[in-house]
Design an enzyme around this catalytic site. Structure first.
Site, short mmCIF file in Angstrom:
data_model
loop_
_atom_site.label_atom_id
_atom_site.label_comp_id
_atom_site.label_asym_id
_atom_site.label_seq_id
_atom_site.Cartn_x
_atom_site.Cartn_y
_atom_site.Cartn_z
CB ILE A 1 40.60 -0.46 24.65
CG1 ILE A 1 40.47 -1.42 25.84
CG2 ILE A 1 41.94 0.28 24.71
CD1 ILE A 1 41.50 -2.53 25.85
CE1 TYR B 1 43.57 -10.31 20.25
CE2 TYR B 1 44.75 -11.16 22.17
CZ TYR B 1 44.04 -10.15 21.55
OH TYR B 1 43.80 -8.97 22.22
N PRO C 1 47.57 -4.53 27.52
CG PRO C 1 45.78 -3.48 26.51
CD PRO C 1 47.06 -4.18 26.19
N GLY C 2 45.89 -6.16 30.25
CA GLY C 2 45.38 -7.42 30.75
C GLY C 2 43.91 -7.53 30.41
CE1 TYR C 3 41.26 -12.54 29.42
CE2 TYR C 3 43.28 -12.55 30.72
CZ TYR C 3 42.47 -13.11 29.74
OH TYR C 3 42.89 -14.23 29.08
CB ILE C 4 40.23 -4.11 29.54
CG1 ILE C 4 41.78 -4.04 29.58
CG2 ILE C 4 39.64 -2.73 29.77
CD1 ILE C 4 42.38 -3.61 30.90
CB ALA D 1 42.13 -1.97 14.50
CD GLN E 1 43.02 -15.43 22.77
OE1 GLN E 1 43.92 -15.01 23.49
NE2 GLN E 1 41.93 -14.72 22.53
CG ASP F 1 39.68 -16.75 20.65
OD1 ASP F 1 40.54 -16.11 20.04
OD2 ASP F 1 39.18 -16.37 21.73
CE LYS G 1 46.13 -7.60 20.20
NZ LYS G 1 45.91 -6.16 19.92
#
Length: 240
Positions: A14, A147, A177-180, A83, A144, A88, A151
Site C-alpha cells: 500500500i 494489531y 483499508p479492508g483486505y487488500i 508503516a 490480533q 499475531d 489500529k
C-alpha cells in the site's frame, strides 16, 4: 513549488501505491522504510522516489529524519503514516515483546511522525496528515489484540489531533483499508483467504491503488474541510 510528502513504510504494498499516486499528483515524495535495503534500492531505481531508512518507533530518529528531509527538499507538507507490522497470536500465546513492538511501530510511529512535522505545519498554516488504520481496528480480529488495539488507537489519535490542527488548516484523517491484495494478504493460506473474500460484499480483495486514491484526495489542497474523518475502503465488509 511542489508539496513535499513523507510516506512511512513507503517502498512496498500500500505504501508504494501511495508514493506513486502522490508522485503522479505532482508531489515530491520521500519514502521511509525500516528493513530491506535491497528492495528499497530497487524501489528507488524503478520509481525515482528517494527512500530513507529509519525506525518509526524511534522518536529521535523521526525528528532527525523530518529535519533532514526539510533541509534537503523544503518544508514537509504531507505525512502519511502507513508503516505497520503484525505479530499475531492469541492473548495466551502473545508475549509482551509481540505486544510492545506492534504498538510502538503502528501507533507510536504515528505520534513520532506527527510530533516531528505538526509544529511546522501549524506555523505555516498548511498540513495534511493521513494515518492508515484498518478494518481490524474497527471490528477487531481474532489473534490480533495488539494489531487491533494499535489500529483502533490510530482512529482515536486522528480525531483528537484533527481538533488541534483544524483552525491552522492542518487536517488529520485516517483511512481504514479492508483486505487488500498485497504480499501480506497473499501470505494467508488459500483456504482462509477464500473465506475472507466470501465475507466481502464486493466479492474481491481491494487494490492498493484504491487506498492510494483516497490518500491523494485527503492530502490535496481542496480537502481542507475534511478533517477528523475515517474513510473506510473495504468493499462493504464492515460499515462503521
Amino acid at each position: 513549488m511542489a508539496r513535499v510528502a513523507i510516506v512511512t513504510g513507503g517502498t512496498r504494498g500500500i505504501g508504494e501505491a501511495i508514493c506513486l499516486a502522490l508522485q503522479e499528483a505532482g508531489v515530491t515524495v520521500i519514502a521511509n522504510y525500516g528493513g530491506d535495503d535491497k528492495k528499497a534500492a530497487e524501489f528507488t531505481a524503478r520509481t525515482g522516489i528517494e527512500a530513507i531508512k529509519w525506525n518509526v518507533a524511534d522518536h529521535q530518529a523521526c525528528l532527525d529524519a523530518v529535519a533532514k528531509v526539510e533541509a534537503e527538499h523544503g518544508q514537509v507538507d504531507i505525512i502519511v503514516n502507513n508503516a505497520g507490522i503484525t505479530r499475531d497470536g492469541t492473548l495466551l500465546k502473545m508475549t509482551y515483546e509481540m505486544w510492545r513492538e506492534v504498538i510502538d511501530v503502528n501507533l507510536g510511529g504515528c505520534f513520532n511522525m506527527a510530533k516531528a512535522a505538526f509544529p511546522g505545519m501549524r506555523k505555516r498554516g498548511f498540513g495534511r496528515i493521513v494515518n492508515i488504520g484498518s478494518i481490524n481496528g474497527q471490528a477487531g480480529q481474532y489473534g490480533q489484540v495488539n494489531y487491533a488495539a494499535a489500529k483502533s488507537g490510530i482512529h482515536g489519535f486522528t480525531k483528537a489531533l484533527a481538533q488541534e490542527g483544524a483552525k491552522f488548516n492542518v487536517t488529520v484523517n485516517a483511512i481504514a483499508p479492508g483486505y487488500i491484495d498485497t504480499d501480506m494478504v497473499a501470505a494467508v493460506p488459500a483456504d482462509v483467504l477464500e473465506k475472507i473474500v466470501a465475507k466481502i460484499p464486493a466479492g474481491r480483495l481491494g487494490q492498493a491503488s484504491e487506498i492510494a486514491r483516497g490518500v491523494v484526495f485527503l492530502t490535496g489542497d481542496t480537502a481542507g474541510f475534511v478533517t477528523g474523518s475515517t474513510l473506510s475502503i473495504n468493499g462493504g465488509q464492515h460499515m462503521y
